[in-house]
Design an enzyme around this catalytic site. Sequence first.
Site, PDB file in Angstrom:
ATOM      1  N   ASP A  14      39.031  34.684  40.177  1.00 46.69           N
ATOM      2  CA  ASP A  14      37.822  35.476  39.943  1.00 46.69           C
ATOM      3  C   ASP A  14      37.080  34.808  38.784  1.00 46.69           C
ATOM      4  O   ASP A  14      37.428  33.695  38.366  1.00 46.69           O
ATOM      5  CB  ASP A  14      38.157  36.955  39.698  1.00 46.69           C
ATOM      6  N   HIS A  15      36.062  35.494  38.255  1.00 44.92           N
ATOM      7  CA  HIS A  15      35.281  34.906  37.159  1.00 44.92           C
ATOM      8  C   HIS A  15      36.148  34.624  35.936  1.00 44.92           C
ATOM      9  O   HIS A  15      35.975  33.609  35.259  1.00 44.92           O
ATOM     10  CB  HIS A  15      34.134  35.859  36.784  1.00 44.92           C
ATOM     11  N   CYS A  71      43.436  34.930  37.628  1.00 43.69           N
ATOM     12  CA  CYS A  71      42.496  35.959  37.165  1.00 43.69           C
ATOM     13  C   CYS A  71      42.740  36.138  35.669  1.00 43.69           C
ATOM     14  O   CYS A  71      43.306  35.256  35.026  1.00 43.69           O
ATOM     15  CB  CYS A  71      42.618  37.255  37.963  1.00 43.69           C
ATOM     16  N   THR A  73      44.720  38.209  33.972  1.00 43.15           N
ATOM     17  CA  THR A  73      46.155  38.345  33.650  1.00 43.15           C
ATOM     18  C   THR A  73      47.071  37.815  34.739  1.00 43.15           C
ATOM     19  O   THR A  73      48.282  37.696  34.506  1.00 43.15           O
ATOM     20  CB  THR A  73      46.497  39.829  33.461  1.00 43.15           C
ATOM     21  N   VAL A  75      47.773  39.626  37.181  1.00 40.70           N
ATOM     22  CA  VAL A  75      48.376  40.846  37.732  1.00 40.70           C
ATOM     23  C   VAL A  75      47.630  41.346  38.967  1.00 40.70           C
ATOM     24  O   VAL A  75      48.226  41.616  40.016  1.00 40.70           O
ATOM     25  CB  VAL A  75      48.450  41.939  36.652  1.00 40.70           C
ATOM     26  N   GLY A  76      46.318  41.478  38.838  1.00 40.76           N
ATOM     27  CA  GLY A  76      45.546  41.990  39.982  1.00 40.76           C
ATOM     28  C   GLY A  76      45.677  41.085  41.198  1.00 40.76           C
ATOM     29  O   GLY A  76      45.866  41.565  42.329  1.00 40.76           O
ATOM     30  N   HIS A 104      64.985  30.949  44.311  1.00 42.49           N
ATOM     31  CA  HIS A 104      65.728  32.146  44.715  1.00 42.49           C
ATOM     32  C   HIS A 104      64.908  33.125  45.551  1.00 42.49           C
ATOM     33  O   HIS A 104      65.479  33.887  46.333  1.00 42.49           O
ATOM     34  CB  HIS A 104      66.256  32.886  43.472  1.00 42.49           C
ATOM     35  N   ASN A 105      63.599  33.161  45.355  1.00 42.38           N
ATOM     36  CA  ASN A 105      62.773  34.174  46.022  1.00 42.38           C
ATOM     37  C   ASN A 105      61.825  33.589  47.060  1.00 42.38           C
ATOM     38  O   ASN A 105      61.076  34.334  47.685  1.00 42.38           O
ATOM     39  CB  ASN A 105      61.966  34.970  44.983  1.00 42.38           C
ATOM     40  N   ARG A 115      43.717  34.693  30.550  1.00 45.19           N
ATOM     41  CA  ARG A 115      43.598  35.312  29.232  1.00 45.19           C
ATOM     42  C   ARG A 115      44.960  35.419  28.552  1.00 45.19           C
ATOM     43  O   ARG A 115      45.070  35.990  27.466  1.00 45.19           O
ATOM     44  CB  ARG A 115      42.956  36.700  29.361  1.00 45.19           C
ATOM     45  N   HIS A 139      70.425  33.543  49.133  1.00 43.21           N
ATOM     46  CA  HIS A 139      69.073  33.964  48.744  1.00 43.21           C
ATOM     47  C   HIS A 139      68.214  34.288  49.962  1.00 43.21           C
ATOM     48  O   HIS A 139      67.332  35.139  49.893  1.00 43.21           O
ATOM     49  CB  HIS A 139      68.412  32.889  47.889  1.00 43.21           C
ATOM     50  N   ARG A 142      68.844  37.802  51.010  1.00 45.99           N
ATOM     51  CA  ARG A 142      68.245  38.736  50.053  1.00 45.99           C
ATOM     52  C   ARG A 142      66.724  38.803  50.256  1.00 45.99           C
ATOM     53  O   ARG A 142      66.137  39.896  50.218  1.00 45.99           O
ATOM     54  CB  ARG A 142      68.583  38.305  48.619  1.00 45.99           C
TER      55      ARG A 142
HETATM   56  C1  RB5 Z   1      38.627  41.001  35.129  1.00 46.15           C
HETATM   57  O1  RB5 Z   1      38.056  41.554  33.989  1.00 46.15           O
HETATM   58  C2  RB5 Z   1      40.120  41.284  35.143  1.00 46.15           C
HETATM   59  O2  RB5 Z   1      40.367  42.639  35.338  1.00 46.15           O
HETATM   60  C3  RB5 Z   1      40.797  40.478  36.241  1.00 46.15           C
HETATM   61  O3  RB5 Z   1      40.534  39.136  36.040  1.00 46.15           O
HETATM   62  C4  RB5 Z   1      42.314  40.573  36.311  1.00 46.15           C
HETATM   63  O4  RB5 Z   1      42.883  40.333  35.061  1.00 46.15           O
HETATM   64  C5  RB5 Z   1      42.870  41.760  36.948  1.00 46.15           C
HETATM   65  O5  RB5 Z   1      44.097  41.902  37.090  1.00 46.15           O
END
Ligand code: RB5
Length: 149
Positions: A14-15, A71, A73, A75-76, A104-105, A115, A139, A142
């Site tokens: 993403d950005h 992205c 983090t 995470v998304g 393993h996965n 970030r 593995h 599993r």
């Molecule tokens: C964008 O601000 C941020 O939410 C996205 O890049 C990401 O970190 C989401 O998990």
Amino acid sequence: MRNNMTKQLGVASDHAGLELKRALVAELQGRGIAVRDFGTDASASCDYPDFAHAVGRAIESNEIERAVLVCGTGVGMSIAANRHAAVRAVVCSEPLSARMSRQHNDTNVLCLGARVIGAGTAIDIVDAFLDGVFEGGRHASRVAKIELS
Ligand code: RB5
């Protein structure tokens, strides 16, 4: 870095991940690794699921076998990518987890947080992800149990 892939490596961001993705693409292409970029290619604010799902669909249709998503983090991107049955995505901020996730996965998508880590660490993590080879055996059974029937 060993390249044990037969297909292009997918990348997307993403950005928030755009600058790090560009640095990774330059590094990978400099090493002769073929990359397919699923976007974004602009710094305007955008929605990470759009790009995670584009990559997930490409894995499901066998257009690519592995990808790196970036992205803010990681995470998304990982949550969205893991909605695809063919995807096993992992978020990593150090190389050991990336290598072990392959061994393993049998992960096929690496998610990074622009970030969270710098470009040098990101390259080390991508190296570990690309070098790692699934060990199979215990593995494999599993990993098979991960899917809900
Ligand atoms: C964008 O601000 C941020 O939410 C996205 O890049 C990401 O970190 C989401 O998990």
